[in-house]
Design a protein around this motif. Structure first.
Motif, short mmCIF file in Angstrom:
data_model
loop_
_atom_site.label_atom_id
_atom_site.label_comp_id
_atom_site.label_asym_id
_atom_site.label_seq_id
_atom_site.Cartn_x
_atom_site.Cartn_y
_atom_site.Cartn_z
N SER A 1 1.14 -1.09 0.06
CA SER A 1 0.33 -0.09 0.00
C SER A 1 0.73 1.12 0.25
O SER A 1 1.55 1.15 0.82
CB SER A 1 -1.00 0.13 1.11
OG SER A 1 -1.94 -0.78 1.35
N VAL A 2 0.14 2.03 -1.23
CA VAL A 2 1.17 3.41 -0.28
C VAL A 2 -0.13 4.51 0.77
O VAL A 2 -1.21 3.99 -0.08
CB VAL A 2 1.37 3.91 -2.12
CG1 VAL A 2 1.05 5.66 -1.72
CG2 VAL A 2 1.97 3.42 -2.83
N VAL A 3 1.09 5.07 1.27
CA VAL A 3 0.13 5.65 2.04
C VAL A 3 0.65 6.41 1.98
O VAL A 3 1.29 7.48 1.44
CB VAL A 3 0.31 4.88 4.08
CG1 VAL A 3 -0.63 4.08 3.91
CG2 VAL A 3 1.86 4.95 3.96
N GLY A 4 -0.67 8.10 2.55
CA GLY A 4 0.19 9.57 2.17
C GLY A 4 -1.56 9.91 3.00
O GLY A 4 -2.25 9.34 3.75
N LEU B 1 3.47 12.19 0.80
CA LEU B 1 3.56 10.63 0.49
C LEU B 1 4.54 9.61 1.21
O LEU B 1 5.23 9.56 1.31
CB LEU B 1 3.86 10.55 -1.33
CG LEU B 1 2.55 11.48 -2.04
CD1 LEU B 1 2.63 11.52 -3.56
CD2 LEU B 1 1.25 10.48 -2.61
N PHE B 2 3.72 8.50 0.92
CA PHE B 2 4.13 7.43 2.36
C PHE B 2 4.19 6.05 0.51
O PHE B 2 3.61 6.10 0.10
CB PHE B 2 4.32 7.51 3.03
CG PHE B 2 4.31 8.02 3.81
CD1 PHE B 2 4.71 8.61 4.50
CD2 PHE B 2 2.18 9.27 3.30
CE1 PHE B 2 4.80 9.65 5.46
CE2 PHE B 2 2.84 10.06 4.58
CZ PHE B 2 3.17 10.57 5.50
N SER B 3 5.32 5.20 1.01
CA SER B 3 5.01 3.93 0.73
C SER B 3 5.35 2.54 1.81
O SER B 3 6.23 3.04 2.86
CB SER B 3 5.92 3.53 0.11
OG SER B 3 7.29 3.51 0.51
N PHE B 4 4.91 2.20 1.52
CA PHE B 4 4.65 0.91 2.89
C PHE B 4 5.15 -0.29 1.86
O PHE B 4 4.53 -0.54 1.18
CB PHE B 4 3.97 0.95 3.79
CG PHE B 4 3.63 -0.36 5.14
CD1 PHE B 4 2.75 -1.30 4.95
CD2 PHE B 4 4.86 -0.29 5.37
CE1 PHE B 4 2.55 -2.37 6.36
CE2 PHE B 4 4.28 -0.82 6.78
CZ PHE B 4 3.69 -2.08 6.58
N VAL C 1 -1.89 1.66 6.65
CA VAL C 1 -3.12 2.23 5.59
C VAL C 1 -2.60 3.82 5.40
O VAL C 1 -2.76 4.75 3.83
CB VAL C 1 -4.69 2.21 5.65
CG1 VAL C 1 -5.22 2.56 5.19
CG2 VAL C 1 -4.85 0.31 6.08
N GLU C 2 -2.73 4.48 6.15
CA GLU C 2 -2.62 5.34 6.32
C GLU C 2 -1.56 6.11 7.04
O GLU C 2 -1.52 5.76 8.61
CB GLU C 2 -3.43 6.27 5.89
CG GLU C 2 -3.69 7.52 5.62
CD GLU C 2 -5.14 8.68 5.60
OE1 GLU C 2 -6.47 7.43 4.79
OE2 GLU C 2 -5.32 9.79 5.06
#
Lengths: 188, 398
Positions: free
Chosen positions: B78-81, B89-92, B163-164
């Motif tokens: 999931s990319v969380v942002g 923007l985040f990446s997980f 998730v976020e």
């Protein structure tokens, strides 16, 4: 409580932003883009090139180019449209390289004897017939029938009016039926 | 069939012309047998085209080839942002497939320890290709970087996903195959700075960890407690060693120092976060003092000590501070022993030094009035207690 959304809920705009962030994000975004649009691009190549090997070559070129081109233009934000345009350009190049003429395929179809025609499945006949459609009708037909675009989307993609898109698809269908007519008669 | 009819038929079938309108030529067209035949043909062709379109898909090998050539890692984590205009923007990324974990000394399992076997063997389906890290959340273009590098989980989590991430929140979503185990889960932060959220999971299995703004930028450990019966987690056993301080009404301290070392063992039930009730057994030394006066002049002064067993019932009011690391408390106790009834008041502090055990330090005063042979003895004591306590589930009772 704040709830997040999964990657498949991201819009193209958001994916595009991800692509231009760090590599991890970009990888995730590219994977999602691939899952989202690869089938469309593949189908397009497949029907445009009439040859699975060529279609796979072009398909790879399209995605590899998209993934490796770090300096993406703003127009590529509409990712599906961008990929399909890119696919078309690559397909045209491929056709030029291999110098395949529609007439060759048409010739093949005409020289098939009746027994062969009967043996062929309807699916294959349709595929061959789509190959024989006039270029400008064929693309509209593929977008409409294979990519499941609406007439409006077909028009936007081809930069033509709605009625122009409808006209091309209808003409393509007419041609297709004409091409398949002998076979369908045999079938009956 | 006439070309014009064919075109008309196709337009009707595409919906370009409406066949529902009253003046529709569609039904009129179908009266023609050749058109009806063509209609069937077109329907057949459309069906076959749909089948063709459905069947044409790029192969998995082709996908692998594309990603390999492009140097892109297939990653479905999931990319969380964040939401809003900041567009952080985040990446997980999580471990790719089933990951077996090993029970460590605590009831938790370190995901980092990839190992086989144990009855608590757990597996995580995670979606990434990073094998040495359960998950990394990185925030782009910001100093607010969250790293989740260790998730302890003693039960089978089949899917775990960040998730976020917001500046002070992490949303975690996971699905658990064990029936009913998604209830009453807790997610804590690291040991020294725990954030515990009971019942954090909603019906859709999404929980939020609130991370204080001051902690943003530091590595966070997130782990999920083993499912446990809340009764056992709220029943706390304590053992302490008590030392009597010099008492103003006894002169025996120095001479019988060894008699002053007492102990207690007890059990309490934490009814609410701030309220607990307990029962204690004390082995303690009483210093009994009797002083007889003639007028204002003391004519007899009797001091004696005695060891005795006492049972106390207590009410404890506490308040956690420093992110649950310390809990000062006040305790009021009423006891019974061979001398009768005694009361005891104490103040102390519990320090959570590890996941399992806490230590407590307590200062108490107690008073006893005892009458024997018409002599009223008093015992006013003060003492300090140092002990440890833990819950039943930390002792293996779940």
């Amino acid at each position: 409580m704040k709830l997040g959304k999964s990657i498949d809920k991201y819009t193209d705009d958001e994916l595009f932003v991800l692509i231009n962030s760090n590599k991890k994000n970009a990888d995730i975004a590219y994977t999602e883009i691939y899952h989202r649009y690869s089938t469309s691009v593949y189908k397009f190549c497949y029907f445009y090139l009439k040859n699975q090997a060529d279609a796979e070559d072009v398909f790879q070129e399209v995605f590899v180019k998209y993934f490796t081109n770090t300096d993406k233009s703003p127009e590529s934000v509409n990712i599906k449209s961008y990929l399909l345009r890119s696919a078309k350009n690559h397909c045209l190049n491929k056709l030029r390289q291999s110098k395949i003429e529609f007439s060759e395929v048409y010739e093949n179809l005409l020289t098939m004897d009746n027994d062969y025609l009967e043996e062929k499945e309807l699916k294959e006949q349709i595929r061959l017939s789509i190959d024989l459609l006039d270029e400008k009708y064929r693309e509209a037909f593929i977008l409409k029938e294979i990519e499941n675009m609406t007439f409006k989307e077909v028009g936007e993609h081809l930069n033509i009016t709605l009625s122009g898109a409808q006209s091309r698809v209808v003409r393509a269908k007419e041609q297709l039926i004409s091409l398949l007519e002998p076979y369908l008669k045999e079938l009956k | 069939m006439k070309n014009e009819s064919r075109k008309l038929l196709i337009e009707y079938l595409y919906g370009i012309k409406s066949k529902d309108s009253e003046d529709s030529e569609f039904w009129e067209l179908l009266e023609d047998e050749s058109v009806r035949g063509e209609y069937k043909d077109i329907t057949l062709i459309d069906k076959e085209i749909a089948n063709i379109a459905e069947s044409i898909k790029p192969s998995e090998q082709l996908m692998a080839s594309v990603f390999n050539k492009a140097g892109v890692t297939i990653s479905t984590g999931s990319v969380v942002g964040t939401t809003g205009t900041s567009a952080k923007l985040f990446s997980f990324q999580l471990i790719p497939l089933f990951m077996t974990m090993m029970l460590i000394t605590s009831p938790f399992i370190e995901v980092d320890n990839v190992s086989t076997a144990s009855k608590f063997e757990s597996s995580i389906v995670a979606e990434s290709n990073i094998k040495d890290d359960i998950g990394t959340i990185t925030e782009q273009n910001s100093s607010n970087t969250e790293t989740v590098n260790s998730i302890r989980n003693p039960h089978q989590i089949t899917k775990l996903e960040i998730v976020e991430v917001h500046s002070n929140d992490i949303s975690i979503k996971y699905a658990n195959e064990i029936e009913n185990s998604s209830d009453n889960q807790q997610i804590k932060k690291n040991q020294k700075n725990q954030v515990t959220l009971s019942n954090f999971l909603t019906d859709n299995n999404i929980g939020v960890i609130n991370i204080p703004q001051s902690d943003i930028g530091y590595k966070q450990q997130i782990y999920i407690d083993e499912p446990q019966n809340p009764i056992y987690s709220n029943v706390i056993i304590n053992v302490g060693a008590m030392s009597n301080l010099a008492s103003y009404n006894t002169k025996l301290n120095n001479e019988y120092a060894s008699q002053f070392e007492n102990f207690n063992i007890g059990i309490k039930y934490q009814l609410l976060d701030f309220l607990a009730f307990g029962i204690d057994y004390y082995q303690e030394t009483y210093f009994l003092n009797y002083r007889e006066y003639q007028g204002i002049i003391p004519i007899r002064d009797i001091e004696q000590y005695t060891n005795t067993s006492s049972f106390y019932g207590s009410t404890i009011v506490s308040y956690p501070v420093l992110d649950n690391f310390a809990s000062p408390y006040l305790k009021a106790s009423l006891g019974l022993n061979k001398f009768g009834v005694t009361d005891r008041y104490s103040a102390g502090i519990v320090l959570n030094l590890s996941d399992k055990f806490s230590t407590y330090f307590e200062y108490g005063v107690s008073n006893l009035r005892y009458t024997n042979q018409n002599r009223d003895y008093t015992s006013d004591r003060n003492n300090i207690t140092l002990g440890i306590q833990t819950s039943l589930n930390n002792l293996g009772i779940k």
